[in-house]
Each structure stands twice: as structure tokens, then as C-alpha cells.
Enzyme design. Structure first.
Site, PDB file in Angstrom:
ATOM      1  N   ALA A 166      34.068  17.384  84.069  1.00  0.00           N
ATOM      2  CA  ALA A 166      34.645  16.433  83.930  1.00  0.00           C
ATOM      3  C   ALA A 166      36.217  16.726  84.322  1.00  0.00           C
ATOM      4  O   ALA A 166      36.382  17.275  84.137  1.00  0.00           O
ATOM      5  CB  ALA A 166      34.182  15.549  82.947  1.00  0.00           C
ATOM      6  N   TRP A 167      36.290  14.886  84.772  1.00  0.00           N
ATOM      7  CA  TRP A 167      37.876  15.713  85.681  1.00  0.00           C
ATOM      8  C   TRP A 167      38.119  14.082  85.686  1.00  0.00           C
ATOM      9  O   TRP A 167      37.955  12.901  86.332  1.00  0.00           O
ATOM     10  CB  TRP A 167      38.048  16.763  86.790  1.00  0.00           C
ATOM     11  CG  TRP A 167      37.489  16.988  87.584  1.00  0.00           C
ATOM     12  CD1 TRP A 167      36.838  15.754  88.048  1.00  0.00           C
ATOM     13  CD2 TRP A 167      37.649  17.865  88.482  1.00  0.00           C
ATOM     14  NE1 TRP A 167      35.722  15.743  89.163  1.00  0.00           N
ATOM     15  CE2 TRP A 167      36.737  17.242  89.880  1.00  0.00           C
ATOM     16  CE3 TRP A 167      38.558  18.646  89.043  1.00  0.00           C
ATOM     17  CZ2 TRP A 167      36.704  18.130  91.275  1.00  0.00           C
ATOM     18  CZ3 TRP A 167      38.341  19.062  90.636  1.00  0.00           C
ATOM     19  CH2 TRP A 167      37.633  18.860  92.010  1.00  0.00           C
ATOM     20  N   HIS A 182      58.689   8.567  84.981  1.00  0.00           N
ATOM     21  CA  HIS A 182      59.464   7.912  83.075  1.00  0.00           C
ATOM     22  C   HIS A 182      58.254   6.912  82.509  1.00  0.00           C
ATOM     23  O   HIS A 182      59.012   6.021  81.912  1.00  0.00           O
ATOM     24  CB  HIS A 182      60.916   7.462  83.474  1.00  0.00           C
ATOM     25  CG  HIS A 182      61.669   8.315  84.464  1.00  0.00           C
ATOM     26  ND1 HIS A 182      62.274   8.915  83.810  1.00  0.00           N
ATOM     27  CD2 HIS A 182      60.983   8.607  86.008  1.00  0.00           C
ATOM     28  CE1 HIS A 182      63.482   9.324  84.472  1.00  0.00           C
ATOM     29  NE2 HIS A 182      62.802   9.416  86.190  1.00  0.00           N
ATOM     30  N   HIS A 225      59.299  11.509  77.481  1.00  0.00           N
ATOM     31  CA  HIS A 225      59.592  12.105  78.836  1.00  0.00           C
ATOM     32  C   HIS A 225      60.980  12.905  79.139  1.00  0.00           C
ATOM     33  O   HIS A 225      61.781  12.224  77.842  1.00  0.00           O
ATOM     34  CB  HIS A 225      59.239  10.968  79.840  1.00  0.00           C
ATOM     35  CG  HIS A 225      60.560   9.889  79.991  1.00  0.00           C
ATOM     36  ND1 HIS A 225      60.284   8.562  79.657  1.00  0.00           N
ATOM     37  CD2 HIS A 225      61.558   9.851  81.012  1.00  0.00           C
ATOM     38  CE1 HIS A 225      60.756   7.802  79.465  1.00  0.00           C
ATOM     39  NE2 HIS A 225      61.676   8.708  80.219  1.00  0.00           N
ATOM     40  N   HIS A 275      68.034  11.333  87.806  1.00  0.00           N
ATOM     41  CA  HIS A 275      67.306  10.258  87.615  1.00  0.00           C
ATOM     42  C   HIS A 275      68.400   9.157  87.630  1.00  0.00           C
ATOM     43  O   HIS A 275      68.248   8.082  88.125  1.00  0.00           O
ATOM     44  CB  HIS A 275      66.856  10.260  86.592  1.00  0.00           C
ATOM     45  CG  HIS A 275      66.571   8.828  85.681  1.00  0.00           C
ATOM     46  ND1 HIS A 275      65.843   8.166  86.201  1.00  0.00           N
ATOM     47  CD2 HIS A 275      66.932   8.058  85.064  1.00  0.00           C
ATOM     48  CE1 HIS A 275      65.368   6.775  85.906  1.00  0.00           C
ATOM     49  NE2 HIS A 275      66.172   6.795  84.784  1.00  0.00           N
ATOM     50  N   HIS A 299      72.344   7.637  80.053  1.00  0.00           N
ATOM     51  CA  HIS A 299      72.134   7.590  81.707  1.00  0.00           C
ATOM     52  C   HIS A 299      73.360   8.326  82.759  1.00  0.00           C
ATOM     53  O   HIS A 299      73.608   9.188  83.208  1.00  0.00           O
ATOM     54  CB  HIS A 299      71.100   6.967  82.424  1.00  0.00           C
ATOM     55  CG  HIS A 299      69.639   6.866  82.172  1.00  0.00           C
ATOM     56  ND1 HIS A 299      69.472   5.911  80.719  1.00  0.00           N
ATOM     57  CD2 HIS A 299      68.866   7.132  82.115  1.00  0.00           C
ATOM     58  CE1 HIS A 299      68.039   6.291  80.623  1.00  0.00           C
ATOM     59  NE2 HIS A 299      67.910   6.368  81.227  1.00  0.00           N
TER      60      HIS A 299
END
Ligand code: 23J
Ligand code: MN
Length: 259
Positions: A64-65, A73, A77, A83, A208
Site C-alpha cells: 500500500a502506498w 505551509h 509547518h 517564504h 513573517h
């Protein structure tokens, strides 16, 4: 104590539970709340989506994958300096180029739960940080500073988590003060590192603009900050090594001494 003895002592303490590993990461799935910016700011980030490659079936009999649609973001995170426009010309400013030593650092946790309970738009000021320092000691160079708000249990509902853009964060003077202190970065329990109303600050989005301008980092959507002491914990926060990545979902862990 030699460095080898120190590390061996850490290993023993982890094995005995004298040092606890606290997970500061929110679940990452289609229900993970993502930032919503008003249309005048441009495009938004999509929700997480997992696509199936196989599930022990004709598409892959024994395995399974999946593959993901995932914003840089999204959820818990890391913000890299690239950014923000203020950090865009810094050398080595993307997730693949940051020094690994920056991914392990002590943390100062500033408890703002009472203020935030009274006002979801609460902003922590430099004065608030200085009051915390008077009680807990100076914020050391190279530490993370996390704003504890007990906001994270709201992450089960995007409406409650985003709260119509009314979420807590730092003031401009708070971030200026912490940049002077040479902290490694700023962390918040909310969808982004900045307050919901930070678009109206000068400069807008100070966590930011000012942190990333100086090559420092951000951590958003942290959980379990109520399980951390004000000082004394060590944070492991290593973003994916995305080539030219502006940020990355990640597992954030804290090593917390229990005695
Ligand atoms: C883009 C624009 C504004 C903000 C953000 C991203 C984030 O919070 C983020 O995830 O870095 S406030
Ligand atoms: Mn971000």
C-alpha cells in the site's frame, strides 16, 4: 562531563522516561485547517489530499502506498526565510540549504492563555516578553520562542481554528525585540505564525516579515504547548529537504525533563 557522556546521559534519561518526548505536531489530513487569505491577497493553499497508488490490490498486490497533494505551509509547518519577500535575497534561505544544527534548539514558552481566553485578537508585546523574562530569566540567543495560547484544541474544526481571522500572535515590537535577542525563531499554535489581524500591522505580518528577513524561522499550528515548561525543553524541528522549499510540514518534538 564530556560530550559523549552528556549524550549517553540523554539516551539513558529517554529510556527511563526522565526525559519525555512530547509531540508538538497536529494530525495532517484532509481535515487539517489551512490558511484562508481574502481574495485581494491572491491565491490560497489547497487542503491536504492523499491519492492512492495501491492498497494490496491489482495496482500493487503486496503493498500500500500513496502520493500527496500538500502545500508547503499546511498544518504543523516550518517557515524558511525564502517564504517572505523580506528574506528572498538571503543566501541559503530554502529548506534544502538550512544548517541542520538549527533544527535542534532550546525553547522558551510564553503562557498567554489567560489573555487569549479573554481576547482572541490578543497580541503579545515586547513588554509582555520582558515581564516573562523578569520571572523566568533572559531569553537566550538561539532559542525558539513559542506563544502558548491553548488555541490548538480548536484545530478539530476549521471554523473554530480560523475564527474568522481573529487569532492571537505577536506585535511588531515583540518580534523586533526577539530579533535583537537573536532567537532562532517564533512559534504559534494558530494557522500561521502571525496574528489573524496582522495584515493591518506596520509592517504587515511581522513574524513573517521581520523574522524571515533576519534569516530566522517560524513554526505554525503547534500543539501540546501546555505540556512544556517555560524553559528547559529542547525542540527538534527539521523541515523536509524540499529543493527550493519555502517551508515544510514537519514533525516537531520536544524533549522535556520530568525531574
Ligand atoms: C502567506 C501569506 C500570509 C500568511 C502565511 C502565508 C502564513 O501564515 C504561512 O503559512 O506562512 S500569514
Ligand atoms: Mn508558513
Amino acid at each position: 562531563m564530556s560530550a559523549a557522556e552528556s549524550l549517553s546521559a540523554v539516551a539513558s534519561a529517554l529510556a527511563s522516561g526522565a526525559i519525555e518526548v512530547v509531540d508538538l505536531t497536529a494530525p495532517l489530513g484532509p481535515e487539517t485547517p489551512v490558511l484562508y487569505l481574502p481574495p485581494e491577497f491572491g491565491r490560497n493553499t489547497p487542503a491536504f489530499k492523499m491519492n492512492e497508488i495501491s492498497a494490496y490490490d491489482s495496482n500493487g498486490p503486496w503493498w500500500a502506498w500513496g502520493w500527496m497533494e500538500l502545500g508547503e505551509h499546511t498544518g504543523t509547518h516550518f517557515d524558511a526565510p525564502a517564504h517572505w519577500i523580506s528574506g528572498k535575497d538571503r543566501p541559503d534561505n530554502t529548506t534544502d540549504k538550512l544548517p541542520a544544527k538549527d533544527f535542534v534548539a532550546p525553547v522558551c514558552v510564553i503562557d498567554c492563555t489567560n489573555e487569549v481566553a479573554a481576547d482572541p485578537d490578543f497580541v503579545l508585546t515586547a513588554e509582555g516578553v520582558k515581564a516573562w523574562e523578569a520571572e523566568h530569566g533572559a531569553i537566550p540567543e538561539g532559542a525558539w520562542v513559542f506563544m502558548r495560547s491553548d488555541w490548538y484544541p480548536r484545530n478539530k474544526s476549521a471554523e473554530s481554528f480560523l475564527n474568522g481571522g481573529h487569532t492571537p500572535g505577536p506585535s511588531v515590537d515583540c518580534i523586533r525585540y526577539l530579533v535583537e535577542k537573536k532567537i532562532i525563531g517564533w512559534g504559534n499554535e494558530c494557522v500561521g505564525t502571525d496574528a489573524g489581524m496582522a495584515h493591518s500591522f506596520d509592517p504587515p505580518f511581522p513574524a513573517h516579515h521581520l523574522m524571515l528577513e533576519e534569516g530566522r524561522y517560524g513554526l505554525a499550528s503547534l500543539v501540546n504547548l501546555d505540556k512544556l515548561p517555560p524553559t528547559g525543553a529542547l525542540v527538534v524541528a527539521a523541515p523536509l529537504k524540499i529543493v527550493n522549499g519555502t517551508g515544510s510540514p514537519l514533525r516537531v518534538l520536544a524533549l522535556v525533563p520530568k525531574n
